[in-house]
Scaffold this active site. Structure first.
Site, mmCIF file in Angstrom:
data_model
loop_
_atom_site.group_PDB
_atom_site.id
_atom_site.type_symbol
_atom_site.label_atom_id
_atom_site.label_comp_id
_atom_site.label_asym_id
_atom_site.label_seq_id
_atom_site.Cartn_x
_atom_site.Cartn_y
_atom_site.Cartn_z
ATOM 1 N N PRO A 284 0.832 -1.210 0.000
ATOM 2 C CA PRO A 284 0.000 0.000 0.000
ATOM 3 C C PRO A 284 0.864 1.256 0.000
ATOM 4 O O PRO A 284 1.869 1.329 0.711
ATOM 5 C CB PRO A 284 -0.804 -0.119 1.296
ATOM 6 C CG PRO A 284 0.068 -0.945 2.190
ATOM 7 C CD PRO A 284 0.778 -1.920 1.281
ATOM 8 N N CYS A 354 -0.905 28.248 -17.056
ATOM 9 C CA CYS A 354 -1.395 28.726 -18.348
ATOM 10 C C CYS A 354 -1.821 27.539 -19.208
ATOM 11 O O CYS A 354 -1.203 27.229 -20.237
ATOM 12 C CB CYS A 354 -0.303 29.541 -19.039
ATOM 13 S SG CYS A 354 -0.898 30.453 -20.472
#
Length: 431
Positions: A284, A354
């Protein structure tokens, strides 16, 4: 986490507004108790049912403090690069519990791992097997290895994070016989000692039946290997991919459910096939660090398109969390300084990069927001920092570890000077 008497979100006993005041935004925040409790939950669930090792998948979140905590909780460590290995070594992680994965390890990375004395190398392909053998023989060294097997299990998750299906860049394919050829090759290869098998079916998996099925297939293959070669394995690494809650519709199981799905399957199959019960290893990563993390942002501009959408911009975005842009990952958020207020509007959280695709959350219900408010996004402990970038030359955020009212910086905020650190202007451009 809770809402305190000031109506603010609190984590690790600290008002997040105080964290923002002291450390700025964007800010990654890791709850130490949450991280440690997740480690313990997996470890207790699996070890209660037999011989098992929980290995933290450090690709989800890796720095020296995180590695140190995983070591203190008695976990192993999964690394996939020289950089992750170097981090683990600098953190003092027990080398015998390090598992080195990756589909294209370089000669330098392999040599580094051998010199460190890591516990296991997870071999991904025939090229790596040959390369590892050459390096081991040159160093007069024998390395314990696992072979990564692609079992052909279709996990129900996003296409980009499936790994167990036949069409995958990872591992030796099981259904077409390649895996058996790889086992025979490894047994015939000098410098390596084949101790186990590994598989990984994908990430953000909720169906425990997928893990059970993978375990059954891998045990059947172990039985096939014994029948054809006489070789017996001592380890079976079933990978990670345990899903967590991000937003509405996610229904994660608990560690006990995962253990109950795979441990009896492995044990019963071993008896049925008359082979030794291997040590079960699980990896995990997201499930340990993901829920333990939140990210704090300061809200700036907004733009409303009547009848269509209201955009609210934050001072971070895809540079500190690429997952929404990469594979449409969803998140839950609140306004941390208005945590006790009812929702009044539906907005979409835009990043400052952007890029039109730099959208963190679409259509989230929040109190009416204003510039200067603090947005807290939950379950961001995994794959935010480790997949971050300097796109638009934005400095990466700081990271703090909080615990019982204390906040410690474990990753300093980058500066503009850091961004320019490796830039070089040739002499001919200086004229």
């Amino acid at each position: 986490m809770k809402i305190n008497s000031r109506g603010h979100l609190e984590i690790g006993g600290i008002d997040v507004l105080d964290l923002v005041k002291d450390f700025g935004t964007p800010l990654w925040v890791i709850d130490e108790q949450g991280f440690r409790q997740n480690c313990r939950s997996f470890k207790e669930a699996f070890q209660k049912m037999g011989d098992a090792l929980v290995v933290y998948a450090s690709k989800a979140l890796s720095n020296t403090s995180i590695c140190r905590m995983a070591a203190q909780e008695g976990l192993g460590l999964d690394v996939v690069s020289g950089g992750e290995l170097y981090t683990a070594l600098q953190a003092g992680f027990p080398v015998e519990k390090i598992y080195f994965h990756g589909n294209n390890k370089s000669p330098a990375e392999i040599a580094m791992a051998l010199e460190a004395g890591i516990g296991r190398m997870v071999v991904d392909n025939f090229y790596e097997l040959k390369l590892l053998s050459q390096i081991c023989q040159a160093k007069d060294y024998t390395q314990d290895i696992l072979l990564r097997i692609t079992p052909g299990v279709e996990a129900h998750t996003h296409e980009f994070i499936k790994t167990g299906q036949i069409d995958s860049k990872f591992g030796f394919t099981l259904p077409d016989g390649q895996a058996l050829k790889a086992v025979q090759a490894a047994l015939d290869t000098p410098g390596v000692n084949l101790v186990g098998l590994h598989c990984h079916i994908g990430s953000q998996v909720f169906d425990m039946g997928s893990f059970r099925h993978a375990g059954s297939l891998m045990m059947d293959f172990m039985g096939e290997v014994k029948q054809h070669t006489g070789h017996e394995f001592s380890e079976l690494d079933l990978g990670g991919g345990f899903g967590i809650f991000y937003c509405y519709g996610d229904e994660p199981a608990d560690p006990v459910s995962w253990a109950e799905a795979v441990m009896p399957t492995v044990q019963e199959k071993a008896r049925e096939l008359n082979i030794p019960v291997p040590r079960v290893i699980v990896e995990p990563g997201r499930a340990i660090c993901g829920p333990a993390g939140i990210t704090l942002y300061t809200i700036g501009s907004s733009k409303e398109i009547p009848g269509i959408r209201k955009y609210v911009a934050i001072d971070g975005g895809m540079t500190d969390n690429i997952r929404p842009a990469l594979y449409e990952a969803c998140y839950t958020a609140i306004v941390a300084n208005k945590a006790d207020q009812d929702s009044e509007e539906v907005v979409s959280i835009a990043g400052k990069c952007c890029e039109s695709g730099d959208m963190l959350i679409r259509d989230v219900n929040l109190p009416r927001v204003a510039a200067g408010d603090v947005l807290a996004v939950f379950a961001t402990g995994a794959y935010g920092y480790t997949m971050s970038s300097n796109y638009n030359r934005l400095p990466r955020p700081a990271m703090v570890l909080v615990n019982e009212g204390a906040a410690d910086l474990i990753l300093r905020r980058e500066t503009y000077e850091d961004i320019l650190r490796n830039d070089i202007i040739p002499a001919r451009l200086k004229k």
